[in-house]
Design a protein around this motif. Structure first.
Motif, mmCIF file in Angstrom:
data_model
loop_
_atom_site.group_PDB
_atom_site.id
_atom_site.type_symbol
_atom_site.label_atom_id
_atom_site.label_comp_id
_atom_site.label_asym_id
_atom_site.label_seq_id
_atom_site.Cartn_x
_atom_site.Cartn_y
_atom_site.Cartn_z
ATOM 1 N N PHE A 155 -0.495 -5.355 10.472
ATOM 2 C CA PHE A 155 -0.024 -6.079 9.420
ATOM 3 C C PHE A 155 -1.209 -6.174 8.355
ATOM 4 N N SER A 156 -0.409 -5.903 7.021
ATOM 5 C CA SER A 156 -1.145 -5.746 5.999
ATOM 6 C C SER A 156 -1.269 -7.011 4.876
ATOM 7 N N SER A 157 -2.447 -7.304 4.343
ATOM 8 C CA SER A 157 -2.439 -8.052 3.255
ATOM 9 C C SER A 157 -2.505 -7.808 1.980
ATOM 10 N N ARG A 158 -2.087 -6.308 1.630
ATOM 11 C CA ARG A 158 -1.895 -5.917 0.365
ATOM 12 C C ARG A 158 -0.909 -6.708 -0.455
ATOM 13 N N TYR A 159 -1.158 -7.123 -1.489
ATOM 14 C CA TYR A 159 -0.128 -7.762 -2.215
ATOM 15 C C TYR A 159 1.167 -6.938 -2.437
ATOM 16 N N GLU A 160 0.890 -5.689 -2.943
ATOM 17 C CA GLU A 160 2.097 -4.999 -3.512
ATOM 18 C C GLU A 160 2.855 -4.668 -2.383
ATOM 19 N N LEU B 119 3.169 -2.764 8.734
ATOM 20 C CA LEU B 119 2.896 -1.298 8.422
ATOM 21 C C LEU B 119 3.807 -0.364 9.190
ATOM 22 N N GLU B 120 3.970 -0.821 10.285
ATOM 23 C CA GLU B 120 4.912 -0.014 11.283
ATOM 24 C C GLU B 120 5.803 -1.028 12.179
ATOM 25 N N ASP B 121 6.680 -0.456 12.775
ATOM 26 C CA ASP B 121 7.396 -1.429 13.626
ATOM 27 C C ASP B 121 6.599 -1.957 14.742
ATOM 28 N N VAL B 122 6.510 -3.361 14.717
ATOM 29 C CA VAL B 122 5.829 -4.100 15.857
ATOM 30 C C VAL B 122 6.642 -5.003 16.677
ATOM 31 N N GLU B 123 6.457 -4.917 17.940
ATOM 32 C CA GLU B 123 7.041 -5.985 18.988
ATOM 33 C C GLU B 123 6.160 -6.951 19.084
ATOM 34 N N LEU B 124 6.770 -8.041 18.761
ATOM 35 C CA LEU B 124 5.939 -9.486 18.969
ATOM 36 C C LEU B 124 6.641 -10.507 19.265
ATOM 37 N N ASP B 125 6.480 -11.370 20.535
ATOM 38 C CA ASP B 125 7.298 -12.548 20.976
ATOM 39 C C ASP B 125 8.725 -12.234 21.193
ATOM 40 N N GLY B 126 9.080 -11.081 21.697
ATOM 41 C CA GLY B 126 10.202 -10.677 21.823
ATOM 42 C C GLY B 126 11.223 -10.216 20.625
ATOM 43 N N GLN B 127 10.595 -9.967 19.602
ATOM 44 C CA GLN B 127 11.153 -9.680 18.481
ATOM 45 C C GLN B 127 10.827 -8.385 18.092
ATOM 46 N N LEU B 128 11.510 -7.640 17.344
ATOM 47 C CA LEU B 128 10.993 -6.487 16.613
ATOM 48 C C LEU B 128 11.050 -6.542 15.293
#
Length: 422
Positions: free
Chosen positions: A80-85, A307-316
């Motif tokens: 997960f990125s913090s880049r504003y753009e 930045l990429e697909d991430v599976e987290l807490d049962g969500q994609l």
């Protein structure tokens, strides 16, 4: 043995979409008479689904994280990125589409390796040990401003008299701003948080502040002194980078602590039994600061981009999705903090996320802790009858800004009932 053919991919996607709850906007409305509590809808959403679809003001559909464990996981995950753009703005009235890139030296809106380079240069300047060495100076600055309050007498605005100048003077000293220039620095930073300032005034203050910092960098290169900015001139940072980092530290080191002192005092005045506990037990200061940080969560909302697909807490979460993390909802999560909506200075609020988490955890958190550990007890010991000078509903809140606080905090006290100098 024959198997039934699987549903086409498009059909599966439609089924998944149908199973998702409808995207919600970020809840912003706080209950009348509850200035310290997050919007009630955040708690409802957290209970239903701690990570759920969210509709952004520009129409983008991303995610809203409200549970403590989910918010913490996102903050610690380099995917997960913090880049504003790469981000979409979650609050109404902001820019549409992606945000402009971070200005040079703004650590909040960049990722590794650039962020790592800056962070390594600065981290050693803000260690627990080095910040605790500043305690005596914080105590003196605090006492000086309490003396000035006592001489002025009630009633007064605590933000102008105490909450703003104490951290402002400390960050100026840390950066090496000369005494003759500190009034100008404080005036420019005060304008940036003024509710009366219009766009032209804000831009003028930002430009003036940046010019002041740039002139300071040039002066430190030529004649270094015993301060943080002089130390950094021995690094490989350019003048532009030094000026950017100096401006970032000046704004970050002032705005958050000043608003914590203002809003924190308001909260303690509205919970007098907690103020009495702090006044009667100086050893409670450390726990009190952590609990106030948890309870108020003034940096209430953060944003990341996948930045990429991430599976987290049962969500994609799909690559490119913006994820808004509600720090204030996470810090009121009953799965982490029992009875979370109660301010309890005896609580061990270990694990709160008010200073962030992961690579972007607040660089100056140890300085902020020292300032608050000194300032809150000293204020309530010096003025044991401190109270609001206006009805609570008349205190102007900074609700429309990304750092919550109070614009003003009118207070009064009994002049015959101070405890003398600290």
């Amino acid at each position: 043995m024959q198997h039934e053919p699987s549903a086409p991919a498009a059909e599966q996607t439609a089924q998944e979409a149908a199973a998702q709850p409808e995207p919600v906007p970020l809840p912003l409305t706080r209950a009348a008479g509850c200035p310290f509590d997050p919007p009630a809808e955040l708690a409802e959403l957290r209970e239903q689904q701690p990570l759920r679809p969210m509709r952004y003001p520009d129409g983008h559909v991303g995610w809203l994280a409200t549970g403590h464990s989910v918010v913490r996981a996102i903050a610690a995950d380099p995917r997960f990125s913090s880049r504003y753009e790469l981000l979409r703005y979650p609050l109404p009235g902001g820019p549409e589409g992606a945000l402009p890139p971070a200005t040079l030296g703004d650590l909040t809106g960049i990722d590794a390796p650039e962020h790592t380079r800056y962070r390594r240069l600065l981290a050693g300047k803000f260690t627990v040990r080095r910040m605790r060495q500043l305690t005596a100076r914080v105590e003196q600055i605090t006492a000086d401003h309490l003396d000035a309050m006592e001489r002025q007498g009630p009633a007064l605005d605590l933000v102008q008299a105490f909450a703003h100048p104490v951290p402002a003077l400390m960050i100026c000293e840390l950066l090496g701003v000369s005494p003759s220039d500190r009034a100008a620095f404080q005036a420019h930073t005060a304008m940036l948080s003024s509710p009366e300032a219009g766009p032209e005034e804000l831009m003028a203050a930002m430009t003036a502040l940046a010019e002041c910092v740039r002139e300071l960098v040039v002066a430190k290169r030529a004649h270094p002194t015993d301060d943080l900015l002089s130390d950094l001139t021995t690094s490989d940072l350019t003048d532009d980078e030094l000026a950017g980092i100096g401006s970032f530290l000046l704004a970050a080191g002032l705005d958050t602590t000043a608003n914590m002192l203002g809003l924190g005092t308001f909260a303690l005045l509205r919970n007098p039994e907690q103020a009495a506990a702090l006044r009667g037990d100086p050893g409670l200061a450390d726990q009190a600061v952590e609990e106030l940080m948890r309870y108020l969560s003034i940096a209430h909302t953060g944003v990341r981009a996948a930045l990429e697909d991430v599976e987290l807490d049962g969500q994609l979460i799909k690559a490119g999705d913006t994820v808004t993390v509600s720090v204030e909802a996470a810090n009121r999560d009953p799965l982490k903090f029992p009875d979370p909506d109660t301010l309890d200075l005896h609580r061990k609020a270990t694990g709160h996320l008010a200073f962030g988490h992961g690579a972007h955890q607040c660089l100056g958190q140890q300085l902020a802790r020292v300032e608050m550990r000194v300032a809150f007890p000293a204020l309530f010991r010096r003025f044991p009858t401190l109270r609001l000078a206006v009805p609570p509903e008349d205190v102007p809140l900074r609700d429309a800004m990304n750092i919550r606080g109070v614009h003003r905090l009118p207070v009064t006290w009994d002049t015959s009932d101070t405890w003398g100098k600290e």
